[in-house]
Design an enzyme around this catalytic site. Structure first.
Site, PDB file in Angstrom:
ATOM      1  N   ASP A   1       0.713  -1.194   0.137  1.00 35.74           N
ATOM      2  CA  ASP A   1       0.010   0.074   0.076  1.00 35.74           C
ATOM      3  C   ASP A   1       0.892   1.262   0.009  1.00 35.74           C
ATOM      4  O   ASP A   1       1.744   1.484   0.904  1.00 35.74           O
ATOM      5  CB  ASP A   1      -0.631   0.027   1.214  1.00 35.74           C
ATOM      6  CG  ASP A   1      -2.007  -0.825   1.225  1.00 35.74           C
ATOM      7  OD1 ASP A   1      -2.308  -1.699   2.408  1.00 35.74           O
ATOM      8  OD2 ASP A   1      -2.678  -1.009   0.335  1.00 35.74           O
TER       9      ASP A   1
ATOM     10  N   ASP B   1       0.005   5.396   0.426  1.00 37.65           N
ATOM     11  CA  ASP B   1      -0.974   6.366   0.547  1.00 37.65           C
ATOM     12  C   ASP B   1      -0.753   7.888   0.217  1.00 37.65           C
ATOM     13  O   ASP B   1       0.540   8.370   0.595  1.00 37.65           O
ATOM     14  CB  ASP B   1      -1.325   6.481   2.291  1.00 37.65           C
ATOM     15  CG  ASP B   1      -1.580   5.144   2.834  1.00 37.65           C
ATOM     16  OD1 ASP B   1      -1.280   4.750   3.646  1.00 37.65           O
ATOM     17  OD2 ASP B   1      -2.561   4.482   1.881  1.00 37.65           O
TER      18      ASP B   1
ATOM     19  N   ASP C   1      -3.745   4.466  -2.292  1.00 41.42           N
ATOM     20  CA  ASP C   1      -4.837   5.157  -1.682  1.00 41.42           C
ATOM     21  C   ASP C   1      -4.815   6.661  -1.768  1.00 41.42           C
ATOM     22  O   ASP C   1      -3.677   7.246  -1.263  1.00 41.42           O
ATOM     23  CB  ASP C   1      -4.591   4.732  -0.257  1.00 41.42           C
ATOM     24  CG  ASP C   1      -5.913   4.974   0.432  1.00 41.42           C
ATOM     25  OD1 ASP C   1      -6.227   5.917   0.858  1.00 41.42           O
ATOM     26  OD2 ASP C   1      -6.749   3.997   0.252  1.00 41.42           O
TER      27      ASP C   1
END
Lengths: 387, 636
Positions: free
Chosen positions: A69, A71, A122
């Site tokens: 991930d 962000d 994200d």
């Protein structure tokens, strides 16, 4: 034993792999380049930067086939007054997403998730910050997009320069000047709340600052302690699903003592501190309050149940015992075996050949400390193969 | 000669699991601390680790501090590849010890010094216990090295790196300049006695100079001023014959010390100041001695730049001194204005100024010494592997026939230590010979004896091989005289005429005769040996006749190759491996024959055995009786 070299290799095995890191870097770099180049969005974007465990260098390798991930936060100049419902502000980005990431994106409550082959980006948007803050948010120290681990001297100050740009005398002087600058204390940013019905406070930069300052107070071992304990939680199926992610990181941050001298010490003392501090909460199945560093009004643990916390606490008790045994063990083999109980196979094994009964010399050969035999004969050249 | 790698920095590869395991294996070792984890050194292409070693059992010693810092160099291919340990520039060892390369600082910025530790030589033992063999696994190898280093430090502190009976080792004499020159001498326990007796500390040495990859100076003779006797090694033809009468003599100075020049614990001197001090401590004034030679009216001008520093050494640690070692030093070049130094006048009152002048102008105290590679080539020193027994080496050999077998026998003899031999052949080398000869394309069209002699002289620095290019059937008086000096005659001609001629010779004392030949197809070796003051051809003929008969009956079925279009000439089909096989057998039989006295005349036949399918089974003695039975069966 502290086994620093073992921990070095353990961390190397649990941090995202070089190829994962490459993909993460490519993923976010490309997205941000595209965002800043998009003519429709250019007039509403003020700046962008990275947040999350990737930025703070507290990310561990994703499980199995899962994606890593990253962000990204995009600061806009969209006023809350004009966009009561954040969803409307977010929608402005959808044409862009369709253009570059067709069929790969989906709204996720407060953000957009973009699923690339190996990385998940994200994307969170903010509403307009104050003008003063907007300028500061464009600075290099905010926008620096590599992991914090790579820049131990990072500070949220006007004159901070990334290492790759420190090639001239001017740059070096500027860096020197930055050492005496005060760290910015910015206001929280406003992002959509979880259900995207309203705007809510968030302060990623404060979290990042807090992390790096803590790391410095801990002789740069703190972020590795976070990774290690997160890994313990990851491999421990008996523990409840929550807490996980940032809440665990926050808890570790609160309980890890300053001035630690090794990851081993950090892990052991952090677990023991959790045991000490939350005995009462666990016994009464109440969730302790964890005020967020950047937004004290937010409770990091607000979604945790008492049941889960108690179960988690029990897990920590067991882990703290094992950690203490590992830390106090007097041979490499005993210590490594215990650490492996805690961390699993990614923690390197100690060699297994009967060397372990040497006093304190465990891991050394049978030929160093097992007593001396006085040599009487003269050295004979050993036979070898000749050609 | 210093060999430096190219300066391209290699990019850092991934740190391998094996390197990580090696580094982890140091965890928990007492006295070992990792100060800095692996960092990549692009120039050397190695991973380096900075360590602190604090051995537990260090003796009180001014040369070895309680804790020393080191850099360990590991190959990216660890556990394969070399492991080096160098003292750190800061907080590292600053002295040079045995089993260590000379330990000098590199420059202001270098992080380490040059004194690599030698802890992995097989058989060397450190500490008070024996180590197991060097492990080859990732977890074991580095740990083993570091523990050996700890033990080495302990020994170094206790001055026990050299143990009684260990092979003696010289300290490393470092070259300051990269130079492709070396000095070769020949010293033994015999010449040691000579050196022990004489009083002088210095004299003149003459050299033979040979050019090759290295320019090599061979010590031709050691002279003492005012004396006529010299010490001259007995070099072989390849060295002595290169000198032309018109060449000027190549000379240098020898200086004899009482002891090895070493700065404790074990460092060879690196500057003139250090050398001067060492000489002074032994009662020798280096400048005075050199001046004395350089100022000599007759010789002084011809002295060149090489100085040999001699000192006695034992064969093994703790044993008595046995021989002298000469370590060569190259003096700095005499510049134009300094050339006057050579023409120093012998006037007394100028003497001291001249010595001081030498010392200050061009043998300055801080000048680095330029040591040259110096090797002792006395036969025992360089032939410790594989020499023929003394009984064979004592023979003065005549090799008749420089063909296939002769060339190989010659080669095996000289490689085995034969120095005195004369080779005889009148024939020229043809291209068809190359299939089974030791000579090559360069010798085509040349006389075989001449070419073989040149080649054989190059095999050994002591070989004095001569040639006789005349036909054995038509020898000059000089050739006959030379032949009569021989004590072992080997005929490899396969020519009865030669043997008949040999039978005419009357030797003054008993001579051993060997006549060796191969049958057609190289299936059999005929080895004939006898001893006497005359060669008995009849005895030879009687013994070999039955064997040749067997061959004759078989020959009809073998197709005979020819030399080429033109004159048909039988050429026997045999490969090099057949010939080398038989040549080796001849040498081995020769060794046996030489150890028996007197040699009873004998013919031995060695045969190659093959299975029915043509598989080689071996070589062994063949008996006539087997063949006689076969003959009878055939007849019947």
């Amino acid at each position: 034993m502290q086994l620093p070299t073992y921990f070095t290799d353990f961390l190397n095995a649990i941090r995202p792999t070089p190829s994962q890191r490459d993909e993460m870097k490519t993923g976010h770099t490309v997205l941000r380049t595209r965002l800043n180049g998009d003519k429709d969005l250019a007039h509403i974007i003020v700046t962008d930067f990275l947040q999350g465990s990737y930025r703070r260098s507290t990310a561990i390798r994703p499980k199995g086939d899962k994606r890593s991930d990253v962000d990204i936060i995009v600061v806009t100049n969209l006023h809350e007054d004009d966009y009561d419902d954040p969803k409307d502000a977010m929608k402005l980005f959808e044409p862009f997403l369709d253009k570059y990431y067709k069929d790969k994106w989906e709204p996720q409550g407060r953000s957009y998730g973009i699923k690339l082959s190996y990385v998940e980006l994200d994307l969170v948007i903010t509403s307009a910050p104050s003008e003063a803050d907007a300028e500061k948010l464009k600075s290099k120290s905010v926008r620096y997009s590599d992991e914090l681990e790579t820049v131990p001297d990072w500070r949220l100050v006007p004159s901070w320069i990334p290492p790759s740009e420190r090639t001239s005398n001017f740059a070096e002087e500027t860096m020197r000047k930055s050492a005496s600058e005060q760290v910015w204390r910015l206001s929280p940013l406003r992002i959509p709340d979880r259900d995207a019905g309203d705007w809510d406070d968030t302060h990623p930069l404060e979290q990042i600052s807090w992390t790096i300052e803590k790391n410095q107070r801990c002789n740069c071992y703190y972020i590795n302690v976070v990774k290690a304990i997160k890994w313990w939680k990851r491999i421990n199926d008996s523990l409840p699903k929550y807490p996980k992610g940032y809440p665990i990181e926050h808890l570790i941050g609160d309980c890890c003592p300053d001035g630690i001298n090794s990851i081993a010490q950090g892990v052991t003392e952090t677990l023991e501190e959790i045991v000490r501090k939350y005995k009462f909460c666990a016994a009464t199945k109440t969730v302790p309050e964890m005020p967020d560093h950047g937004v004290p009004g937010h409770d990091v643990f607000h979604r945790l149940t008492g049941e889960d916390f108690a179960a988690f606490y029990n897990g920590v008790c067991g882990a703290a015992n094992i950690a203490r045994e590992a830390f106090d063990a007097d041979t490499v083999k005993k210590s490594a075996d215990k650490w492996r109980e805690l961390f699993g196979d990614k923690f390197p094994p100690a060699p297994d050949d009967g060397r372990s009964d040497d006093k304190g010399g465990g891991g050394s050969g049978p030929y160093y400390h097992k007593g001396y035999t006085k040599r009487e004969e003269v050295s004979e050249p050993l036979p070898e193969r000749y050609a | 000669m210093k060999i430096r790698g190219n300066k391209i920095r290699k990019p850092a590869p991934e740190l391998s699991d094996e390197l990580r395991a090696g580094r982890r294996s140091l965890e928990g070792l007492i006295g070992v601390e990792i100060l800095e984890d692996f960092s990549w050194n692009g120039v050397s292409g190695k991973w380096i680790l900075r360590l602190r070693l604090s051995p537990e059992n260090l003796a009180e010693c001014e040369y070895v501090p309680a804790a020393t810092e080191w850099y360990a160099f590991l190959s990216p291919k660890y556990p394969r590849g070399k492991i080096k340990l160098k003292p750190a520039a800061e907080h590292g060892l600053i002295y040079t010890f045995p089993h260590q390369a000379i330990n000098l600082p590199i420059d202001d910025r270098a992080r380490w010094r040059t004194g690599d530790l030698c802890v992995d030589k097989p058989g060397s033992i450190f500490g008070r216990q024996a180590f197991t063999d060097e492990p080859t696994d990732a977890g074991g190898r580095l740990s083993w090295h570091i523990q050996r280093a700890l033990a080495w430090l302990e020994d170094a502190s206790a001055d026990s790196l050299f143990k009684y009976g260990d092979p003696f080792e010289l300290p490393q004499f470092d070259s300051y300049v990269e130079t492709l020159e070396k000095v070769v001498f020949a010293e033994s326990d015999i010449s040691y006695n000579y050196w022990k007796e004489i009083d002088e500390n210095a004299g003149v040495v003459e050299f033979y100079k040979l050019r090759g990859v290295y320019t090599t100076y061979f010590t031709k003779g050691f002279f003492r001023i005012g004396e006529t006797s010299t010490l001259a090694p007995d070099w072989g033809n390849a060295i002595t014959e290169k000198v032309r009468k018109s060449d000027p003599p190549i000379r240098g100075i020898w200086i004899k010390l009482k002891e090895m020049p070493v700065i404790p614990p074990w460092q060879a001197p690196t500057t003139f100041e250090e050398l001067r001090n060492i000489c002074r401590s032994q009662g020798i004034d280096l400048d005075e001695e050199m001046y004395r030679i350089y100022s000599h009216p007759n010789i002084g001008d011809s002295i060149g730049r090489i100085v040999l520093i001699g000192f006695p050494i034992p064969e093994k640690v703790g044993y008595d001194f046995e021989q002298y070692h000469w370590q060569a030093l190259k003096l700095p070049e005499f510049k134009g204005s300094d050339a006057n130094i050579k023409k120093i006048k012998k006037s007394r009152h100028r003497r001291q100024t001249q010595i001081a002048y030498n010392r200050e102008r061009f043998l300055r105290n801080n000048l680095k010494l330029d040591w040259l590679i110096s090797e002792n080539w006395f036969p025992d020193q360089i032939r410790s592997r594989g020499t023929l027994p003394e009984e064979v080496r004592a023979k003065n050999i005549l090799l008749i026939g420089g063909g296939s077998l002769g060339s190989m026998i010659g080669e095996l003899l000289v490689r085995g230590g034969i120095d005195r031999m004369v080779v005889n052949d009148f024939d020229l080398l043809k291209v068809g010979n190359l299939v089974r000869h030791t000579l090559d394309l360069r010798d085509l069209g040349l006389n075989k004896a001449d070419s073989l002699t040149e080649r054989l002289n190059l095999i050994s620095p002591f070989a004095k091989i001569d040639e006789i290019e005349e036909s054995f059937l038509d020898l000059s008086q000089r050739a006959v005289e030379r032949i009569k000096e021989c004590s072992l005659i080997i005929d490899c001609t396969g020519d009865n005429g030669v043997l008949q001629e040999l039978a005419e010779f009357d030797f003054d004392s008993d001579v051993i005769y060997l006549s060796v030949s191969i049958n057609l197809g190289a299936q059999r070796l005929y080895f004939y040996a006898s001893e006497g003051s005359k060669f008995d051809f009849n005895d030879f003929r009687e013994r070999i006749f039955p064997w040749l008969s067997i061959d004759r009956t078989n020959r009809i079925s073998i197709e005979m190759p020819s030399e080429g279009i033109g004159c048909w000439h039988p050429v026997f089909p045999a490969r090099s491996d057949d010939m080398w096989l038989f040549a080796s057998i001849i040498i081995k039989r020769l060794i046996n024959v030489s150890s028996v006295s007197p040699v009873e005349s004998v013919l031995e036949v060695f045969e190659q055995f093959y299975s029915e399918e043509g598989e080689f089974l071996g070589v062994g003695l063949a008996e006539l009786s087997n063949y006689n039975n076969q003959q009878n069966e055939k007849a019947a």
